[in-house]
Design an enzyme around this catalytic site. Structure first.
Site, PDB file in Angstrom:
ATOM      1  N   HIS A 194       3.816   1.650   2.688  1.00  0.00           N
ATOM      2  CA  HIS A 194       3.722   0.068   3.428  1.00  0.00           C
ATOM      3  C   HIS A 194       4.389  -0.988   2.617  1.00  0.00           C
ATOM      4  CE1 HIS A 194       0.686   1.822   6.653  1.00  0.00           C
ATOM      5  NE2 HIS A 194       0.413   2.711   5.592  1.00  0.00           N
ATOM      6  N   GLU A 224      -3.308  11.158   3.105  1.00  0.00           N
ATOM      7  CA  GLU A 224      -4.420  11.037   4.148  1.00  0.00           C
ATOM      8  C   GLU A 224      -4.463  12.278   4.906  1.00  0.00           C
ATOM      9  OE1 GLU A 224      -5.042   6.752   5.786  1.00  0.00           O
ATOM     10  OE2 GLU A 224      -3.061   7.027   5.648  1.00  0.00           O
ATOM     11  N   ASP A 235       0.100   5.211   0.812  1.00  0.00           N
ATOM     12  CA  ASP A 235      -0.802   6.185   1.081  1.00  0.00           C
ATOM     13  C   ASP A 235      -0.089   7.396   0.737  1.00  0.00           C
ATOM     14  OD1 ASP A 235      -2.401   4.413   2.304  1.00  0.00           O
ATOM     15  OD2 ASP A 235      -1.352   4.628   4.083  1.00  0.00           O
ATOM     16  N   GLU A 237       0.986  -1.248   0.140  1.00  0.00           N
ATOM     17  CA  GLU A 237      -0.043   0.097  -0.028  1.00  0.00           C
ATOM     18  C   GLU A 237       0.755   1.310   0.147  1.00  0.00           C
ATOM     19  OE1 GLU A 237      -3.289   2.243   3.017  1.00  0.00           O
ATOM     20  OE2 GLU A 237      -2.566   0.051   3.537  1.00  0.00           O
TER      21      GLU A 237
END
Length: 467
Positions: free
Chosen positions: A243, A232, A229, A227
């Protein structure tokens, strides 16, 4: 997702013993065109759309309009086990604006926080009616505009990449006949166990209804993958976080492998990630209302994925961030934490120093760090756009003091200006239901091709990776 209105008839497509789809509501994907850019040829518009995640959809019996799932519980008659549930139940099309508060205009997508009884939403960018667009971003950059001015403490507008299958898992799992067209196949580095269908089967075994979320629960299975991101944020804080996982592609987990609770640092994925939040990294005046990056106005966010050799075949070595407002390119803020070099980008070295300075376990490195995420970016990842609140930790990890039991002055604990009680879902869903986020002007391509260079403003004094 419960659907209250009684409907009179059902036409089904699919086969028995498969994850089927119904046609009470025609599935029509809202248009959200993006642009693919090169330094030599400029930007070209591509005809992309968005699709609602299957977890939000009405799930009903194949023989009528009986709910297979209501509130946070399965219908035990229709869904006594994983295979029978798949045979008995169908995902239906979505009323994007009326039921979910999802609207598009031109190249802009707006997600409303609460619409009727629906809370939050997640959509994916599609290349065509049956496949997600796959972003391959090594030695590339990803740019979009975002308006978080209507996002209060405790609400998160997220734009991120996950290692889903392009077809939503149809080829791998023959019992999945709904596919990407109906938003199936989700995974992320948290290995979520609240997903209703995983690998073409219903996640009913061991299902436990949530004690504090009327719409959610958890089953025995989780769904894991790498993942990234990209963003956010709300109007008070923002973070970007890679991640890594020891598995490649969407992978179903059980038990310890899901890495939850006491097993957080025993799972196949790094749930913490290696985050860069300017507030947490020591610059509390960089991003927020009326600050250097002003969250009361639209922001252009640029994320660059730098490789070791400057080619798309090299290893991911750095993730850079810059912002654009009022024609000015604003370099990301530099860190100002003892034990961390004054840098403004994410590298494996930054991650190691950050984890040490904050007393955190570097599970990111143990799962392969940037190199592992780079492999996923090379293969292709799916763009998710969402709005959500947090029934587990009240979003304090984004915009407040976390863990709340720790001293706010301890290194890495304070992540934003919000008070500890600000993210309680029962409160914000009632008081801030009209919150919303708007994503627009999505572009991707060669480094430096997705934005116009203007006056450059330093995020803070010091060195570090910059664009």
């Amino acid at each position: 997702m419960f659907r209250a209105a009684a409907l009179s008839s059902l036409l089904l497509a699919g086969v028995a013993y498969a994850q089927q789809f119904g046609t009470f509501t025609a599935e029509t994907h809202p248009s959200l065109p993006a642009q693919q850019c090169t330094t030599s040829g400029g930007c070209e518009t591509i005809s992309t759309t968005v699709v609602l995640d299957s977890n939000w959809r009405w799930l009903h019996s194949t023989s009528g309009d009986t709910n297979c799932y209501t509130g946070n519980s399965w219908n035990v008659t229709l869904c006594p086990d994983a295979a029978t549930c798949v045979a008995n139940c169908a995902l239906d099309g979505a009323d994007y604006s009326g039921t979910y508060g999802i609207t598009t205009t031109g190249n802009a997508l707006t997600l409303r926080f609460v619409t009727g009884s629906n809370v939050g939403s997640r959509v994916y960018l599609m290349a065509n009616d049956s496949a997600y667009h796959m972003f391959k971003l090594l030695n590339q950059e990803f740019t979009f505009d975002v308006d978080v001015s209507n996002l209060p403490c405790g609400v998160n507008g997220a734009a991120y990449l996950v290692e889903m299958d392009a077809d939503g898992g149809m080829a791998k799992y023959p019992t999945n006949k709904a596919g990407a067209k109906y938003g199936t196949g989700y995974c992320d580095a948290q290995c979520p166990r609240d997903i209703k269908f995983i690998n073409g089967l219903a996640n009913v075994n061991g299902w436990q209804a949530s004690l504090n979320d009327a719409n959610a629960g958890t089953g025995n299975w989780g769904t894991c993958c790498n993942e990234m991101d990209i963003w956010e944020a709300n109007s008070n804080a923002a973070v970007y976080t890679p991640h890594s996982c020891s598995v490649s592609g969407q992978t179903r987990c059980t038990g310890t492998d899901c890495g939850q609770g006491d097993d957080r640092y025993a799972g196949v994925c790094d749930a913490d990630g290696c985050d860069f939040n300017s507030y947490r990294m020591g610059n509390t005046s960089f991003l927020g209302k009326g600050l250097t990056v002003d969250t009361t106005r639209k922001i252009t966010v640029v994320t660059q994925f730098i490789t070791s050799d400057g080619t798309s075949s090299g290893s991911l070595s750095e993730i850079r961030r810059l912002y654009i407002q009022n024609g000015k390119v604003i370099q990301n803020s530099n860190t100002s934490i003892t034990g961390i070099d004054p840098v403004n980008s994410i590298t494996d070295n930054f991650c190691a120093q950050q984890k040490s300075a904050f007393g955190d376990q570097n599970y990111f490195a143990s799962k392969g760090g940037l190199k592992t995420l780079g492999s996923a970016l090379s293969t292709g990842m799916v763009l998710a756009l969402s709005i959500w609140d947090d029934h587990t930790s009240d979003m304090l990890w984004l915009d407040s003091t976390y863990p709340p039991s720790e001293s706010p002055t301890a290194p890495g604990v304070t992540r934003g200006p919000c008070i500890a009680s600000s993210g309680e879902p029962i409160v914000i869903e009632s008081v801030s239901g009209s919150a919303s986020v708007t994503y627009s002007n999505i572009k991707f391509g060669d480094i430096g091709s997705t934005y116009t260079s203007g006056t450059t403003t330093a995020g803070s004094v010091g060195g570090g990776g910059s664009s």
